[in-house]
Design a protein around this motif. Sequence first.
Motif, PDB file in Angstrom:
ATOM      1  N   ALA A 284      45.290  50.377  43.666  1.00 43.69           N
ATOM      2  CA  ALA A 284      46.317  49.636  43.394  1.00 43.69           C
ATOM      3  C   ALA A 284      46.194  48.190  43.127  1.00 43.69           C
ATOM      4  O   ALA A 284      47.128  47.854  43.322  1.00 43.69           O
ATOM      5  CB  ALA A 284      47.933  50.306  44.184  1.00 43.69           C
ATOM      6  N   ASN A 285      44.569  47.428  43.035  1.00 42.43           N
ATOM      7  CA  ASN A 285      44.916  45.873  42.822  1.00 42.43           C
ATOM      8  C   ASN A 285      44.647  45.747  41.285  1.00 42.43           C
ATOM      9  O   ASN A 285      44.264  47.169  40.553  1.00 42.43           O
ATOM     10  CB  ASN A 285      43.286  45.480  43.532  1.00 42.43           C
ATOM     11  N   THR A 286      44.901  44.745  40.654  1.00 40.08           N
ATOM     12  CA  THR A 286      44.908  44.326  39.558  1.00 40.08           C
ATOM     13  C   THR A 286      43.581  42.686  38.976  1.00 40.08           C
ATOM     14  O   THR A 286      43.954  42.573  40.207  1.00 40.08           O
ATOM     15  CB  THR A 286      46.609  43.802  39.087  1.00 40.08           C
ATOM     16  N   PHE A 287      42.886  43.406  38.130  1.00 37.17           N
ATOM     17  CA  PHE A 287      41.641  42.415  38.219  1.00 37.17           C
ATOM     18  C   PHE A 287      41.837  42.329  36.859  1.00 37.17           C
ATOM     19  O   PHE A 287      41.276  42.933  35.573  1.00 37.17           O
ATOM     20  CB  PHE A 287      40.441  43.091  38.225  1.00 37.17           C
ATOM     21  N   VAL A 288      42.244  40.895  36.241  1.00 41.25           N
ATOM     22  CA  VAL A 288      42.169  40.241  34.495  1.00 41.25           C
ATOM     23  C   VAL A 288      41.867  39.154  34.221  1.00 41.25           C
ATOM     24  O   VAL A 288      41.876  38.485  35.609  1.00 41.25           O
ATOM     25  CB  VAL A 288      43.688  40.736  33.996  1.00 41.25           C
ATOM     26  N   GLY A 289      41.100  38.519  33.732  1.00 36.84           N
ATOM     27  CA  GLY A 289      40.011  37.390  33.300  1.00 36.84           C
ATOM     28  C   GLY A 289      39.407  37.457  34.009  1.00 36.84           C
ATOM     29  O   GLY A 289      39.060  35.796  33.949  1.00 36.84           O
ATOM     30  N   ASN A 290      38.514  38.208  35.330  1.00 39.49           N
ATOM     31  CA  ASN A 290      37.902  36.937  35.509  1.00 39.49           C
ATOM     32  C   ASN A 290      36.304  37.465  35.001  1.00 39.49           C
ATOM     33  O   ASN A 290      36.313  38.852  34.194  1.00 39.49           O
ATOM     34  CB  ASN A 290      36.950  38.547  36.977  1.00 39.49           C
ATOM     35  N   LEU A 291      35.567  36.594  35.258  1.00 39.53           N
ATOM     36  CA  LEU A 291      34.090  37.056  34.647  1.00 39.53           C
ATOM     37  C   LEU A 291      33.222  38.239  35.217  1.00 39.53           C
ATOM     38  O   LEU A 291      32.769  38.882  34.810  1.00 39.53           O
ATOM     39  CB  LEU A 291      32.756  35.730  35.281  1.00 39.53           C
ATOM     40  N   HIS A 292      33.371  38.135  36.895  1.00 36.45           N
ATOM     41  CA  HIS A 292      32.791  39.681  37.379  1.00 36.45           C
ATOM     42  C   HIS A 292      33.777  39.753  38.193  1.00 36.45           C
ATOM     43  O   HIS A 292      34.673  38.864  38.561  1.00 36.45           O
ATOM     44  CB  HIS A 292      31.932  39.289  37.904  1.00 36.45           C
ATOM     45  N   ASP A 293      34.259  40.717  38.405  1.00 47.61           N
ATOM     46  CA  ASP A 293      35.224  41.573  39.269  1.00 47.61           C
ATOM     47  C   ASP A 293      34.762  42.148  40.895  1.00 47.61           C
ATOM     48  O   ASP A 293      35.424  41.886  41.501  1.00 47.61           O
ATOM     49  CB  ASP A 293      35.720  42.856  38.393  1.00 47.61           C
ATOM     50  N   VAL A 294      33.805  42.578  40.077  1.00 53.25           N
ATOM     51  CA  VAL A 294      33.269  43.221  41.307  1.00 53.25           C
ATOM     52  C   VAL A 294      31.713  43.018  41.816  1.00 53.25           C
ATOM     53  O   VAL A 294      31.058  43.094  40.860  1.00 53.25           O
ATOM     54  CB  VAL A 294      33.427  44.191  42.314  1.00 53.25           C
ATOM     55  N   ALA A 295      31.103  42.147  42.836  1.00 54.32           N
ATOM     56  CA  ALA A 295      30.082  42.141  43.286  1.00 54.32           C
ATOM     57  C   ALA A 295      29.063  42.202  44.305  1.00 54.32           C
ATOM     58  O   ALA A 295      29.762  41.831  45.612  1.00 54.32           O
ATOM     59  CB  ALA A 295      29.410  40.551  41.906  1.00 54.32           C
ATOM     60  N   VAL A 296      28.191  43.548  44.903  1.00 57.65           N
ATOM     61  CA  VAL A 296      28.040  43.057  45.318  1.00 57.65           C
ATOM     62  C   VAL A 296      26.644  42.917  46.115  1.00 57.65           C
ATOM     63  O   VAL A 296      25.677  43.648  44.929  1.00 57.65           O
ATOM     64  CB  VAL A 296      27.649  44.890  46.160  1.00 57.65           C
ATOM     65  N   ASP A 297      26.003  41.844  47.131  1.00 58.77           N
ATOM     66  CA  ASP A 297      24.821  42.138  47.848  1.00 58.77           C
ATOM     67  C   ASP A 297      24.970  42.167  49.123  1.00 58.77           C
ATOM     68  O   ASP A 297      24.379  41.457  49.934  1.00 58.77           O
ATOM     69  CB  ASP A 297      24.798  40.357  47.947  1.00 58.77           C
ATOM     70  N   ASP A 298      24.880  43.846  49.377  1.00 56.93           N
ATOM     71  CA  ASP A 298      25.233  44.642  50.621  1.00 56.93           C
ATOM     72  C   ASP A 298      24.699  45.909  50.361  1.00 56.93           C
ATOM     73  O   ASP A 298      25.577  46.567  50.177  1.00 56.93           O
ATOM     74  CB  ASP A 298      26.043  43.884  51.839  1.00 56.93           C
ATOM     75  N   PRO A 299      23.231  45.841  50.000  1.00 53.43           N
ATOM     76  CA  PRO A 299      22.911  47.399  49.655  1.00 53.43           C
ATOM     77  C   PRO A 299      23.895  48.549  50.786  1.00 53.43           C
ATOM     78  O   PRO A 299      23.845  50.289  49.984  1.00 53.43           O
ATOM     79  CB  PRO A 299      21.979  47.760  49.956  1.00 53.43           C
ATOM     80  N   ARG A 300      23.860  48.458  52.031  1.00 59.27           N
ATOM     81  CA  ARG A 300      25.443  49.151  52.964  1.00 59.27           C
ATOM     82  C   ARG A 300      26.197  49.150  52.778  1.00 59.27           C
ATOM     83  O   ARG A 300      26.909  49.873  54.283  1.00 59.27           O
ATOM     84  CB  ARG A 300      24.409  48.704  54.313  1.00 59.27           C
ATOM     85  N   ALA A 368      40.088  54.524  37.782  1.00 59.60           N
ATOM     86  CA  ALA A 368      40.832  52.824  36.681  1.00 59.60           C
ATOM     87  C   ALA A 368      41.752  53.295  35.957  1.00 59.60           C
ATOM     88  O   ALA A 368      41.671  54.262  34.922  1.00 59.60           O
ATOM     89  CB  ALA A 368      39.511  52.720  36.290  1.00 59.60           C
ATOM     90  N   ARG A 369      42.544  52.247  35.474  1.00 56.89           N
ATOM     91  CA  ARG A 369      44.313  51.583  35.141  1.00 56.89           C
ATOM     92  C   ARG A 369      43.533  50.665  34.237  1.00 56.89           C
ATOM     93  O   ARG A 369      43.435  49.904  34.811  1.00 56.89           O
ATOM     94  CB  ARG A 369      45.033  52.059  35.187  1.00 56.89           C
ATOM     95  N   PRO A 370      44.229  50.735  32.810  1.00 56.60           N
ATOM     96  CA  PRO A 370      43.966  49.488  32.011  1.00 56.60           C
ATOM     97  C   PRO A 370      45.079  48.548  32.534  1.00 56.60           C
ATOM     98  O   PRO A 370      46.041  49.092  32.797  1.00 56.60           O
ATOM     99  CB  PRO A 370      43.637  49.761  30.870  1.00 56.60           C
ATOM    100  N   ALA A 371      44.728  47.666  32.846  1.00 59.65           N
ATOM    101  CA  ALA A 371      45.307  46.385  32.670  1.00 59.65           C
ATOM    102  C   ALA A 371      45.158  45.280  31.568  1.00 59.65           C
ATOM    103  O   ALA A 371      44.471  44.931  30.991  1.00 59.65           O
ATOM    104  CB  ALA A 371      45.353  45.579  34.404  1.00 59.65           C
ATOM    105  N   SER A 372      46.811  44.626  30.744  1.00 59.44           N
ATOM    106  CA  SER A 372      46.207  43.908  30.058  1.00 59.44           C
ATOM    107  C   SER A 372      46.078  42.225  30.856  1.00 59.44           C
ATOM    108  O   SER A 372      46.469  42.067  31.876  1.00 59.44           O
ATOM    109  CB  SER A 372      47.929  43.783  29.549  1.00 59.44           C
TER     110      SER A 372
END
Length: 398
Positions: A284-300, A368-372
Amino acid sequence: MLVLHPPTPLPPLYPGQTVVLEAGVHQGPWTITTPGVRLVARPGAVLDGGGKGTALTLRAAGIVVEGLEVQNVGPGDDFYEPDAAVTLYQCEGCVVRGLRAKGVTGGIRVEKSNRAVVENCELVGTQAAPGLQTYRSDGVVLRGNRIRGFLDNLYVEYGERVVVEGNRVESGERYGLHLMFTYQAQVRGNHSQGNRVGSALMHGAENWVEGNTFAREVGPLRYGLLLQEEWKATLKGNRFLGSTIGLFSLDSRDTQLLDNRFEGNGTALLFARDADQNTLKATANTFVGNLHDVAVDDPRARVVLRGNAFDRAAPLPIPHLPSSSFALLSARQPDLSLLALSPGVLLWEAAEAKVPGLRLLALADPEARPASPPATPTAPSLLGLALLSLLGGLWLRW
């Protein structure tokens, strides 16, 4: 009741006595070793530390200091024992309320003083030492303070059930809020912005972080909040606004991320590896206007996304990944961040948006839900954030 007119020195005291300081400059430094003393400063009453050491030292239980202004403390900047406006040592249940100290090396230092309270103080430092610092003190309450211009504006080390509430911390030479080795701390309703690095929780367990704002931490290696080797931290209802990295997780386990808002960041949520321990559930978090929302540098890393809202989420009946494969690749190869807004990458990401099969579904949000999108930008230009992430990301590679 004892009334002191300047420049009268501090006389012998008896337990439970009330001392009133009249307006004017009182010459210190002073040390109070009598329990239960209440020191009340009238408007305009100033304690001058004489430029040597700490201005006021409290070394007995139940002492209360209200409304005092402090100036001219010593220059000693030892991190754990700086010259400060006020030091509490073995001062259980002591209270410092409404203190004002500007241009001081250290603000208020609390050591081995369980249940101490520091509230509604205004502290401005010289960037040499911590501003409001507690060490090996349990049940401490730090509430409603305004702190800026210290090495770490608010620093807590080795404390259980500490309450950090409603403080505003700005322009720290290093951290705004910095908690280490804390257990069941309550970090609520604070505002941290414009510090040299950001804010951090390190090596703690079962800490609760709710209703805070982490904003405008823009530059290489800067983030709103770092979780480093935290265990069972809960983050609820916080805002991460306009930073190079919003929330940075480094080997933190069993993190719960509930109902937070990530807006206008370079990378909203970044996982980096050291011992490959990252585990997190985001709901239930909201991600808006970010260049990248989620990035991972941990394969595990074990990251579960469920029921979050994204301004780029398409209403498709398939899992939605809120971060492009380019974002994941650039987390491993930070040099590529320089190309984040290039025409080729924009076409790449547009293609992924149309062809779900190109997405890396291991981190998909099946609900996932759309956010304005935000009405107004909260961060510097995305191009600026991309360039800054190039510099900051070089550190993550090593």
